[in-house]
Design a protein around this motif. Structure first.
Motif, PDB file in Angstrom:
ATOM      1  N   HIS A  16       0.823  -1.214   0.000  1.00 62.72           N
ATOM      2  CA  HIS A  16       0.000   0.000   0.000  1.00 62.72           C
ATOM      3  C   HIS A  16       0.856   1.264   0.000  1.00 62.72           C
ATOM      4  O   HIS A  16       2.085   1.199   0.038  1.00 62.72           O
ATOM      5  N   ILE A  17       0.190   2.402  -0.030  1.00 64.93           N
ATOM      6  CA  ILE A  17       0.919   3.669  -0.132  1.00 64.93           C
ATOM      7  C   ILE A  17       1.806   3.929   1.076  1.00 64.93           C
ATOM      8  O   ILE A  17       2.823   4.596   0.953  1.00 64.93           O
ATOM      9  N   GLY A  18       1.465   3.377   2.226  1.00 65.91           N
ATOM     10  CA  GLY A  18       2.318   3.531   3.402  1.00 65.91           C
ATOM     11  C   GLY A  18       3.692   2.929   3.162  1.00 65.91           C
ATOM     12  O   GLY A  18       4.712   3.524   3.508  1.00 65.91           O
ATOM     13  N   HIS A  19       3.736   1.753   2.540  1.00 66.93           N
ATOM     14  CA  HIS A  19       5.012   1.117   2.206  1.00 66.93           C
ATOM     15  C   HIS A  19       5.823   2.005   1.264  1.00 66.93           C
ATOM     16  O   HIS A  19       7.030   2.184   1.434  1.00 66.93           O
ATOM     17  N   LEU A  20       5.152   2.547   0.261  1.00 63.65           N
ATOM     18  CA  LEU A  20       5.843   3.363  -0.743  1.00 63.65           C
ATOM     19  C   LEU A  20       6.356   4.673  -0.150  1.00 63.65           C
ATOM     20  O   LEU A  20       7.469   5.109  -0.464  1.00 63.65           O
ATOM     21  N   ILE A  21       5.566   5.286   0.706  1.00 64.78           N
ATOM     22  CA  ILE A  21       5.990   6.545   1.339  1.00 64.78           C
ATOM     23  C   ILE A  21       7.206   6.306   2.223  1.00 64.78           C
ATOM     24  O   ILE A  21       8.184   7.051   2.164  1.00 64.78           O
ATOM     25  N   ILE A  22       7.153   5.266   3.045  1.00 66.08           N
ATOM     26  CA  ILE A  22       8.290   4.940   3.919  1.00 66.08           C
ATOM     27  C   ILE A  22       9.549   4.723   3.077  1.00 66.08           C
ATOM     28  O   ILE A  22      10.606   5.287   3.362  1.00 66.08           O
ATOM     29  N   LEU A 147      16.363   6.616  13.522  1.00 70.22           N
ATOM     30  CA  LEU A 147      14.973   7.000  13.251  1.00 70.22           C
ATOM     31  C   LEU A 147      14.922   8.015  12.119  1.00 70.22           C
ATOM     32  O   LEU A 147      15.686   8.980  12.101  1.00 70.22           O
ATOM     33  N   ILE A 148      14.010   7.794  11.195  1.00 71.38           N
ATOM     34  CA  ILE A 148      13.761   8.710  10.091  1.00 71.38           C
ATOM     35  C   ILE A 148      12.328   9.210  10.241  1.00 71.38           C
ATOM     36  O   ILE A 148      11.400   8.410  10.418  1.00 71.38           O
ATOM     37  N   GLU A 149      12.176  10.514  10.162  1.00 71.58           N
ATOM     38  CA  GLU A 149      10.827  11.088  10.244  1.00 71.58           C
ATOM     39  C   GLU A 149      10.121  10.897   8.908  1.00 71.58           C
ATOM     40  O   GLU A 149      10.637  11.276   7.859  1.00 71.58           O
ATOM     41  N   THR A 150       8.961  10.287   8.964  1.00 76.31           N
ATOM     42  CA  THR A 150       8.125  10.093   7.779  1.00 76.31           C
ATOM     43  C   THR A 150       6.696  10.459   8.157  1.00 76.31           C
ATOM     44  O   THR A 150       6.339  10.421   9.344  1.00 76.31           O
ATOM     45  N   PRO A 151       5.867  10.781   7.177  1.00 79.32           N
ATOM     46  CA  PRO A 151       4.449  10.983   7.499  1.00 79.32           C
ATOM     47  C   PRO A 151       3.891   9.691   8.098  1.00 79.32           C
ATOM     48  O   PRO A 151       4.166   8.604   7.584  1.00 79.32           O
ATOM     49  N   GLU A 152       3.176   9.818   9.200  1.00 82.03           N
ATOM     50  CA  GLU A 152       2.599   8.636   9.844  1.00 82.03           C
ATOM     51  C   GLU A 152       1.203   8.394   9.292  1.00 82.03           C
ATOM     52  O   GLU A 152       0.331   9.245   9.415  1.00 82.03           O
ATOM     53  N   ILE A 153       1.045   7.252   8.679  1.00 81.87           N
ATOM     54  CA  ILE A 153      -0.247   6.879   8.113  1.00 81.87           C
ATOM     55  C   ILE A 153      -0.703   5.606   8.798  1.00 81.87           C
ATOM     56  O   ILE A 153      -0.003   4.601   8.772  1.00 81.87           O
ATOM     57  N   HIS A 154      -1.859   5.675   9.422  1.00 79.83           N
ATOM     58  CA  HIS A 154      -2.379   4.502  10.109  1.00 79.83           C
ATOM     59  C   HIS A 154      -3.115   3.640   9.083  1.00 79.83           C
ATOM     60  O   HIS A 154      -4.309   3.763   8.858  1.00 79.83           O
TER      61      HIS A 154
END
Length: 190
Positions: A16-22, A147-154
């Motif tokens: 999903h898009i969470g994987h791609l964003i990370i 730690l890398i700051e990324t947008p957090e998507i639940h």
């Protein structure tokens, strides 16, 4: 100069898009050469829904990353079969690519779980752990994790499978080509 490769493991059922964003955020933040998405065969910490064929998970993953020049699929665990212990996989990758520095990307849920990983002390000397926050999980660990700051998507693959099974919308949550593959192959239907 050593090649810098990020490894993002998971079931990717579906990706999903969470994987791609990370992956994209870590790629840019650490100036990596590439990110490899590595689907598990049998993860030691969770049960895979084997109603979905491994080939379907691979096809969805390939569809999800299509067009990104720094993303690829690393099928080593699928090819090896059996329980996918990260230690064994990374040992094999290091033997195959001794001049590569590997950055193993994990979410907050796995950061908490690191002390329980198989051969974690030796593994933490073999790879650089890169962590991203995940809502509801701590990033505290006795092991070195950058730690890398990324947008957090639940967002979770479990929720997306349930939504697909119930006929709910997947728009904007999955890449369009993954949605098309799911519909075309009638995946997750009950």
């Amino acid at each position: 100069m050593k090649k810098k490769v990020g490894i993002l493991g998971g079931t990717f059922n579906p990706p999903h898009i969470g994987h791609l964003i990370i992956a994209n955020e870590v790629l840019k933040a650490l100036h990596l050469d590439e990110i490899r998405f590595m689907p598990n065969y049998t993860p030691p910490h969770k049960k895979i829904d084997h109603h979905i064929r491994d080939e379907d998970r691979l096809h969805m993953l390939q569809a999800a990353i299509e067009g990104h020049p720094c993303f690829s699929v690393e099928p080593i665990e699928m090819e090896r079969k059996g329980t996918s212990y990260t230690f064994d996989t990374m040992k094999a990758l290091k033997a195959r690519e001794s001049e590569t520095d590997f950055y193993f990307i994990i979410g907050g849920d796995m950061i908490e779980y690191l002390p329980k990983w198989y051969n974690i002390d030796e593994l933490s000397r073999m790879v650089k752990f890169v962590g991203v926050r995940r809502p509801g999980y701590s990033v505290e660990t006795p092991y070195p994790v950058q730690l890398i700051e990324t947008p957090e998507i639940h967002l979770s693959s479990t929720m997306l499978r349930q939504r697909a099974a119930g006929g709910g919308t997947l728009r904007y949550l999955l890449p369009e080509k993954v949605i098309a593959y799911i519909k075309e192959n009638r995946l997750y239907e009950t």
